[in-house]
Scaffold this active site. Structure first.
Site, PDB file in Angstrom:
ATOM      1  N   PHE A   1       0.845  -1.192   0.000  1.00  0.00           N
ATOM      2  CA  PHE A   1       0.000   0.000   0.000  1.00  0.00           C
ATOM      3  C   PHE A   1       0.884   1.248   0.000  1.00  0.00           C
ATOM      4  O   PHE A   1       1.919   1.276   0.665  1.00  0.00           O
ATOM      5  CB  PHE A   1      -0.930  -0.019   1.215  1.00  0.00           C
ATOM      6  CG  PHE A   1      -2.125   0.867   1.064  1.00  0.00           C
ATOM      7  CD1 PHE A   1      -3.153   0.526   0.208  1.00  0.00           C
ATOM      8  CD2 PHE A   1      -2.210   2.060   1.760  1.00  0.00           C
ATOM      9  CE1 PHE A   1      -4.257   1.347   0.050  1.00  0.00           C
ATOM     10  CE2 PHE A   1      -3.305   2.894   1.617  1.00  0.00           C
ATOM     11  CZ  PHE A   1      -4.335   2.541   0.762  1.00  0.00           C
TER      12      PHE A   1
ATOM     13  N   HIS B   1      -8.347   5.692  11.369  1.00  0.00           N
ATOM     14  CA  HIS B   1      -7.702   4.514  10.781  1.00  0.00           C
ATOM     15  C   HIS B   1      -6.172   4.579  10.907  1.00  0.00           C
ATOM     16  O   HIS B   1      -5.521   3.584  11.211  1.00  0.00           O
ATOM     17  CB  HIS B   1      -8.119   4.405   9.307  1.00  0.00           C
ATOM     18  CG  HIS B   1      -7.555   3.237   8.587  1.00  0.00           C
ATOM     19  ND1 HIS B   1      -8.029   1.959   8.755  1.00  0.00           N
ATOM     20  CD2 HIS B   1      -6.549   3.146   7.681  1.00  0.00           C
ATOM     21  CE1 HIS B   1      -7.342   1.134   7.992  1.00  0.00           C
ATOM     22  NE2 HIS B   1      -6.434   1.831   7.327  1.00  0.00           N
TER      23      HIS B   1
ATOM     24  N   ILE C   1      -0.127   6.885   5.785  1.00  0.00           N
ATOM     25  CA  ILE C   1      -0.319   8.329   5.628  1.00  0.00           C
ATOM     26  C   ILE C   1      -1.650   8.711   6.266  1.00  0.00           C
ATOM     27  O   ILE C   1      -2.686   8.123   5.958  1.00  0.00           O
ATOM     28  CB  ILE C   1      -0.279   8.728   4.138  1.00  0.00           C
ATOM     29  CG1 ILE C   1       1.069   8.310   3.521  1.00  0.00           C
ATOM     30  CG2 ILE C   1      -0.501  10.236   3.983  1.00  0.00           C
ATOM     31  CD1 ILE C   1       1.150   8.451   2.011  1.00  0.00           C
TER      32      ILE C   1
ATOM     33  N   PHE D   1      12.752  -0.892  11.931  1.00  0.00           N
ATOM     34  CA  PHE D   1      11.481  -0.232  11.656  1.00  0.00           C
ATOM     35  C   PHE D   1      11.652   0.842  10.592  1.00  0.00           C
ATOM     36  O   PHE D   1      12.187   1.914  10.852  1.00  0.00           O
ATOM     37  CB  PHE D   1      10.941   0.385  12.945  1.00  0.00           C
ATOM     38  CG  PHE D   1       9.534   0.892  12.825  1.00  0.00           C
ATOM     39  CD1 PHE D   1       8.469   0.018  12.855  1.00  0.00           C
ATOM     40  CD2 PHE D   1       9.279   2.244  12.688  1.00  0.00           C
ATOM     41  CE1 PHE D   1       7.162   0.477  12.752  1.00  0.00           C
ATOM     42  CE2 PHE D   1       7.982   2.724  12.584  1.00  0.00           C
ATOM     43  CZ  PHE D   1       6.920   1.836  12.612  1.00  0.00           C
TER      44      PHE D   1
END
Length: 158
Positions: free
Chosen positions: A24, A90, A84, A115
């Site tokens: 994504f 969410h 983002i 990370f």
């Protein structure tokens, strides 16, 4: 009195590296992948020792990372993705669970999990952190992985 200091180096020991990548926001994530691979190769890791594993998105990265750690065969895992912020909560759920999940995997399996998942407020910030003004966070995560592999090897040798 002389203090003893143990710290990792960026000289790649023999080892294999897995990049667990969320697809994504791929327009940003692919720059992170390029940065990570470039950093590993520049520091002596052969391309044949790097495996890229693609997950649908950032929320799925911890489970895939857990499976990779469970199966063994890698000295470090580098998690790369981009979350983002939008107009709903969410963002908080995905970013928080991804972060917690990756930390749990690292502690559970004793393997470095670097990370490199961007958690940003805007597309502009994501672009800045994937290779422009703010450097490339994928490359930084790869360097973190190299350093942790080196550090853990030193600690285990003691």
């Amino acid at each position: 009195m002389t203090l003893k200091t143990i710290e990792g180096t960026f000289i790649a020991p023999k080892g294999r590296y897995a990049l667990v990548v969320g697809r994504f926001n791929s327009f940003v994530v692919e720059s992170l992948v390029s940065g990570a691979v470039d950093a590993l190769v520049r520091h002596g890791v052969a391309e044949s020792e790097i495996t890229i594993i693609r997950a649908p998105g950032a929320f799925e990265i911890p489970l895939v990372t857990q499976k990779v750690a469970q199966q063994g065969g890698f000295d470090a895992i580098i998690a790369l993705g981009a979350v983002i912020r939008g107009g709903t909560p969410h963002f908080e759920y995905v970013a928080g669970e991804c972060t917690k999940g990756l930390a749990q995997v690292s502690l559970q399996f004793g393997i470095p999990v670097a990370f490199g998942v961007l958690t940003v407020d805007s597309i502009e910030q994501a672009i800045e952190r994937s290779g422009t003004k703010a450097g490339n966070k994928g490359a930084e995560a790869a360097l973190s992985a190299l350093e942790m592999v080196s550090l853990l090897a030193q600690l285990e040798a003691k």
